[in-house]
Design an enzyme around this catalytic site. Sequence first.
Site, PDB file in Angstrom:
ATOM      1  CD  GLU A 164      -2.969  -1.073   2.303  1.00 22.12           C
ATOM      2  OE1 GLU A 164      -4.172  -0.854   2.123  1.00 22.12           O
ATOM      3  OE2 GLU A 164      -2.470  -1.303   3.424  1.00 22.12           O
ATOM      4  CD  GLU A 176      -3.402  -6.085   3.888  1.00 19.31           C
ATOM      5  OE1 GLU A 176      -2.634  -5.106   3.920  1.00 19.31           O
ATOM      6  OE2 GLU A 176      -3.556  -6.786   2.859  1.00 19.31           O
TER       7      GLU A 176
END
Length: 685
Positions: free
Chosen positions: A109, A129
């Site tokens: 990210e 995640e």
Amino acid sequence: MKEEIMSTIRTEQLGDVLLIEINNPPINAGSLTVRQGLTAAIQQLQAQPDLRAGVIIGGGTTFVAGSDLREFGQPLQDPQLPTVLAQIETCSKPIVAALHGAALGGGLELALACDARIALAGTLMGLPEVTLGIIPGAGGTQRLPRRVGVSRAILMICSGERIKADKALALRLVDEVVSADLQTHAIALAQRLAGRKCRIRDEQVPTEDAAVIEQAEQAALRAGKRRPAVLAAIAAVKNAALLPVDESLAQERAVFQQLRVSTEAFALRHQFFAEREATKLPSTLSAAPRPLQTVAIIGAGTMGAGIAICALDAGLAVILLEQDSAALQRGQQRVTDHYQGRVSAGKMKASLAAANEARLVPTTDWAQLSRADLVIEAVFEELAVKQEVFKKIDQYARAGAVLATNTSYLDVDAIANATARPQDVLGLHFFSPANVMKLLEVVRGARTSLDVLATGMDLGKKLKKLPVLTGNAFGFIGNRIYNAYRRQCEFMLEDGAWPEDVDSALQGFGFAMGPFAVADLTGLDIAWRMRKSQAASRDPRERYVSILDQLCELGRLGRKTDAGYYTYVDGKKSKATDAVVRNIIEHASQQRGLTRQALSAAQIQRRAMLAMVNEAALLLQEGIASRASDIDVVLVQGYGFPRWEGGPVFWARQQERSALEHDLQVLAAESGHGFVVADLSVLLN
């Protein structure tokens, strides 16, 4: 040139480029101090007129291989990652992410928020995640689909897929891939970008056919068992094409915050840390492992061939020994078929497969054992057979070689005592198929030396498995708990449930299969043979369910005979048990003097879980398991316990203690003589 140290961030001015290096070993996790340091570095870049661009790079062996998971169960402190990424995007000067090792989770990210990305060949990238019960919470569900499309983003995020740099380049996740001098190339790229901002958030999501997106969504739901994080990730990715970017980013963060404090996310983080801890020997048992380059495997059946493949994949030389040439040929063919299949499926290069096979030495000559650093016996699961094999190993294995028995439940000491060197013997319980299953129980015998134990644990790591230390007791950790679980499920058959009721309830809890479907799959004769070997030592006062024995006596051995607890037509399991099975069960209830009463799914689940928890506490009391968390690793990795429930120990810790202790007393009464109620304080305190 000037250099400044800011906690875990080091900055260095290289001409008109600011190098921002993250130093938070071992994986450069994106902790609070890293976020604080990045914020300060970006402010420095923005404030200095003589700086025209920045480069973010990882120190050591990796970029950023994820966030600090220890922070996720606590209130997050500012600056949080979205704030840092917003500062990167609003900085007037371009910033390049230079990736090596791994860019995972918050690391990817971070990279996607930069203006360009350059990667060293072989770098791994992904957003894992969802496998931790959450979703990417810093723009991963928004920036990724802007580059790869909604359907591909759904599949990548929901599966936690990790891709290498070359694939990332094809997907436009990185702009360049280099084979060396990453920092030099990153500086050059930053200089070329000077004066320009290239924000992924400003890009449009590629247009796709709705049917393609639907297909990806359904595939992700099936693979992810419709878990909350999977559903939330799909919705967040689809929002990228539907909502203004700031609105969808805010929604993503809100969902992330909700999920990270859910019981499921806590359970998955518990399992993550438990797996890391399980591979370490307790400090009182630490020792240096013995050198290990050549492994000999005795027995070329399904298990032996699978172990051989593991060792070959790890770069070890393998001697595969069988008693006759026909059995040896079959074993060698199993190895060859495996590698041919991998190559045909595009999962392995032909050159690597050939190199692995070239290290295999098939033989019927016992004298070859003298070349091995480690000898693994993988023959029939019968004590007398294994003892005879070990007597022969003792004659041929060199002094100092580690001798291992691959046994599921037999006494390792009884096997070790067949040799003149029990200090060199340990148990290595591989799970089938050995080249697929990650769990490896490393069994310490009464006289196993510490360096032999360390060698067993080291082997597990070399084979990319999860080695878990266990003491020498019947069934070790896994089979002992599974035996208690299965026994309780058999009691429930006599009490009023049918096999399909039990299987359905436990699948509903999250097990991949119920115990009776598993028994049919593996073969009822395996458990039958074990029970017969224990018959002489069984206390006649104990509650014993003979249903399985009767099925075996009728030739109903499971799938391989088209009938066991269930019948199988064209390989498909019947939805319900047939009259033969029901008559046997009803007769067993009558003999026990029980009036059958239907059990609800909740009752079945709780009784099964109580049996597991009680046995787990007994294992800790007896010192068979070193850590409570090791038990959770074994059950999740080897027995299909749902990962999102954390394991039986984690489950127990979520229950009200007084209710747990009360229900265990009730379970003891239902289970009859011989059921020992454990002291739960070893698990719960």
